[in-house]
Each structure stands twice: as structure tokens, then as C-alpha cells.
Design a protein around this motif. Sequence first.
Motif, PDB file in Angstrom:
ATOM      1  N   GLN A 143       2.664 -12.894 -13.916  1.00 62.19           N
ATOM      2  CA  GLN A 143       3.934 -12.241 -14.232  1.00 62.19           C
ATOM      3  C   GLN A 143       3.704 -10.758 -14.539  1.00 62.19           C
ATOM      4  N   PRO A 144       4.779  -9.942 -14.494  1.00 59.82           N
ATOM      5  CA  PRO A 144       4.617  -8.500 -14.784  1.00 59.82           C
ATOM      6  C   PRO A 144       3.947  -8.236 -16.129  1.00 59.82           C
ATOM      7  N   ASP A 145       4.145  -9.134 -17.120  1.00 56.19           N
ATOM      8  CA  ASP A 145       3.495  -8.910 -18.428  1.00 56.19           C
ATOM      9  C   ASP A 145       2.047  -9.417 -18.447  1.00 56.19           C
ATOM     10  N   GLY A 146       1.531  -9.857 -17.295  1.00 56.41           N
ATOM     11  CA  GLY A 146       0.138 -10.303 -17.201  1.00 56.41           C
ATOM     12  C   GLY A 146      -0.051 -11.788 -17.474  1.00 56.41           C
ATOM     13  N   SER A 147       1.005 -12.492 -17.888  1.00 55.02           N
ATOM     14  CA  SER A 147       0.853 -13.930 -18.182  1.00 55.02           C
ATOM     15  C   SER A 147       0.788 -14.736 -16.876  1.00 55.02           C
ATOM     16  N   TRP A 148       0.171 -15.923 -16.981  1.00 56.06           N
ATOM     17  CA  TRP A 148      -0.012 -16.771 -15.801  1.00 56.06           C
ATOM     18  C   TRP A 148       0.928 -17.969 -15.841  1.00 56.06           C
ATOM     19  N   VAL A 149       1.490 -18.291 -14.657  1.00 60.54           N
ATOM     20  CA  VAL A 149       2.277 -19.522 -14.510  1.00 60.54           C
ATOM     21  C   VAL A 149       1.592 -20.365 -13.433  1.00 60.54           C
ATOM     22  N   PRO A 186      -2.747 -20.091 -19.758  1.00 55.43           N
ATOM     23  CA  PRO A 186      -1.521 -19.922 -18.971  1.00 55.43           C
ATOM     24  C   PRO A 186      -0.281 -20.038 -19.866  1.00 55.43           C
ATOM     25  N   ALA A 187       0.696 -19.161 -19.605  1.00 59.72           N
ATOM     26  CA  ALA A 187       1.918 -19.171 -20.424  1.00 59.72           C
ATOM     27  C   ALA A 187       2.725 -20.430 -20.134  1.00 59.72           C
ATOM     28  N   GLU A 188       2.673 -20.870 -18.879  1.00 60.84           N
ATOM     29  CA  GLU A 188       3.483 -22.045 -18.509  1.00 60.84           C
ATOM     30  C   GLU A 188       2.784 -22.799 -17.389  1.00 60.84           C
ATOM     31  N   ILE A 189       2.844 -24.125 -17.472  1.00 61.97           N
ATOM     32  CA  ILE A 189       2.387 -24.920 -16.342  1.00 61.97           C
ATOM     33  C   ILE A 189       3.542 -25.815 -15.928  1.00 61.97           C
ATOM     34  N   ARG A 190       3.719 -25.932 -14.608  1.00 58.65           N
ATOM     35  CA  ARG A 190       4.906 -26.625 -14.088  1.00 58.65           C
ATOM     36  C   ARG A 190       4.488 -27.717 -13.119  1.00 58.65           C
ATOM     37  N   LEU A 191       5.073 -28.876 -13.319  1.00 56.29           N
ATOM     38  CA  LEU A 191       4.891 -29.956 -12.353  1.00 56.29           C
ATOM     39  C   LEU A 191       6.179 -30.016 -11.546  1.00 56.29           C
ATOM     40  N   MET A 192       6.074 -29.751 -10.262  1.00 61.21           N
ATOM     41  CA  MET A 192       7.269 -29.696  -9.431  1.00 61.21           C
ATOM     42  C   MET A 192       7.363 -30.984  -8.606  1.00 61.21           C
ATOM     43  N   TYR A 193       8.250 -31.871  -9.004  1.00 67.99           N
ATOM     44  CA  TYR A 193       8.406 -33.163  -8.323  1.00 67.99           C
ATOM     45  C   TYR A 193       9.389 -33.008  -7.173  1.00 67.99           C
ATOM     46  N   LEU A 194       8.869 -33.099  -5.956  1.00 70.11           N
ATOM     47  CA  LEU A 194       9.699 -32.823  -4.785  1.00 70.11           C
ATOM     48  C   LEU A 194      10.521 -34.042  -4.376  1.00 70.11           C
ATOM     49  N   SER A 195      10.179 -35.171  -4.889  1.00 71.70           N
ATOM     50  CA  SER A 195      10.854 -36.378  -4.452  1.00 71.70           C
ATOM     51  C   SER A 195      12.211 -36.531  -5.130  1.00 71.70           C
ATOM     52  N   ASP A 196      12.304 -36.141  -6.408  1.00 71.04           N
ATOM     53  CA  ASP A 196      13.550 -36.446  -7.153  1.00 71.04           C
ATOM     54  C   ASP A 196      14.719 -35.485  -6.965  1.00 71.04           C
ATOM     55  N   PRO A 197      14.688 -34.233  -6.891  1.00 73.58           N
ATOM     56  CA  PRO A 197      13.625 -33.322  -7.281  1.00 73.58           C
ATOM     57  C   PRO A 197      13.829 -32.862  -8.728  1.00 73.58           C
ATOM     58  N   ALA A 198      12.729 -32.448  -9.376  1.00 71.14           N
ATOM     59  CA  ALA A 198      12.807 -32.029 -10.771  1.00 71.14           C
ATOM     60  C   ALA A 198      11.539 -31.251 -11.125  1.00 71.14           C
ATOM     61  N   ILE A 199      11.645 -30.429 -12.173  1.00 64.67           N
ATOM     62  CA  ILE A 199      10.471 -29.681 -12.643  1.00 64.67           C
ATOM     63  C   ILE A 199      10.217 -30.041 -14.098  1.00 64.67           C
ATOM     64  N   LEU A 200       8.987 -30.403 -14.404  1.00 65.15           N
ATOM     65  CA  LEU A 200       8.584 -30.594 -15.799  1.00 65.15           C
ATOM     66  C   LEU A 200       7.733 -29.391 -16.175  1.00 65.15           C
TER      67      LEU A 200
END
Length: 270
Positions: A143-149, A186-200
Motif C-alpha cells: 500500500q502507499p503507506d508501505g503496509s502489506w496486504v 502484513p497489515a491484512e491477510i485475505r482469503l478470497m473464496y471464489l465459489s461463494d463468493p466471499a472474502i474473509l
Amino acid sequence: MEKPLLKLSPSSATDFKSCPQLFKFRSIDRLEEPTSAAAARGSLVHAVLERLFSEAPEHRSPEHADELLVALWEGVRQNPEFRPDGLGLRSEEEWLGDNRTLLRNYFRLEDPRSLEASRLEWWVEYELTDMHLRGRIDRIEVQPDGSWVLTDYKTGRVPGESREYAASFGLRFYALVCWRAFQVVPAEIRLMYLSDPAILTFNPTKQMLVAFELQMQALARAIKRAVDNDDWRTRPSPFCMTCPHQTICPAWAHTTAQTPDPEARGEAAD
Ligand code: SF4
């Protein structure tokens, strides 16, 4: 001579936690497994998304994702490593249709034209005392502030509430490796479920990662003990019905179909 460090990925760690014997079949014996429809779908969809992010933002459209799907499948469809076992011509269309649905769902979750991926399919590794942690992160945005996603694409279903923590095991694993190898939590970690779809989403802290590291060290010790003693407990469960090694598993040695051998049952350390 010193034995080389064992290598552990999120999936092999999960294997050991769910069934040490399965870990042995896969990570020690390295037995071949037929390519399942689900595994092949996961590989193809991941490859399409990787390619999509390599394109200029204005080309990251659903239509282009579909073109990439067709082109990438054409390149590997005769390769048994990528083609699901037993996939016939008729079921191939249906199976490709499932891949298309996952990709369409992806575009319902985010607009890739507005994202800048800093790393794609990024190989990371870190050595603990008894274990070498390693694996591939699907996508990282700085991200622009240097944090990682960190983002991990999932082609299976969203887990129930009670399984959410277990489901984020892979990303906690990667968050730990990022912290230890690159000194970045990392500032945020995301699980992107493509089947439902939804993000945790999950926001790790150093405190959480210290606790997770202790858990991984305990797991490393348990695996090392199993290797040193050549002691691989079986852990029969409903998953056995889809386990590719059920026919040679000691837990099922005295059965022809449904009931595991109670003598071979055992518990493993978490
Ligand atoms: S059949 Fe069941 S008990 Fe045997 S290795 Fe596979 S998951 Fe483990």
C-alpha cells in the motif's frame, strides 16, 4: 551426517495435523496422486488470475479472463499433471464451466483494474529450529503507506464459523514467514473464496504471530519425533473416503470398504 531440515508448507502442515500417516504418504514417501477435478480447477484459476494481473489494468476484464482461461487450458489439457483424472470430453465442458463461474465470481469481489499487485505467486521461506517453512503467496499489494496486504485465492467453499480460524492457517503461516524473513507484519491477510463468493479478512499482530510461531515449533517437534521414530499415526475421519491413499493405509488394511481398523487408530500432536 546431519539430516537436512524438513520442509513444511501450509498444506503439508495441515496434512500432519489432520493425519500424520497422510503426511508421510505425501511428504516423506512422495507418492503420486491422481489429479482431482478440484485440484486441477484450483491450479487453472490461479494461473488465470496470475496472468490477468500481469496485464495492463485496462485489460483486466471478465472477458479477457475468459480468453486466458481458454488459452491456458488449451496449453495443458493433454497434460495429466493438469487434467483431472478421468475427465471425458463431455464433462470437460462442464468442468471448464465451473472454472468460468469461479472467475466471474472473482469479479464480483473486486475490480482488478484498480489494484496494483506488487508480487504474484511469490515464493517465500524461513528456517525455524527444526523446520524449513516455505510456500507461495498468491498476491501481495504494498500500500502507499508501505503496509502489506496478502491475498490467497480459494476455490473451495467458505468454511463454517467454527472452521474459520483453521482456514486462515495458511495465511498466518505466510504472515509469520513475512515477519521473520522480511521484518514486515502484513497489515491484512485475505482469503478470497471464489465459489461463494466471499472474502474473509484477518489482521495479524506480532503477539498473534509469536503465539503462532510457538504452535509451529511444537508442530515441527511432533513431526521430527514421528520421523525419528518412524511412527506415523493414522487418524481416520470422513476425509478417508476421498483420501487417495486409502487402499494402502494401515487404518483400512483389514477392511474392504467402510470401517477403519481400530488397532491402527492413534492420536497425533497438534
Ligand atoms: S485413509 Fe484416512 S487415516 Fe489413512 S492416510 Fe488417508 S486420511 Fe489418514
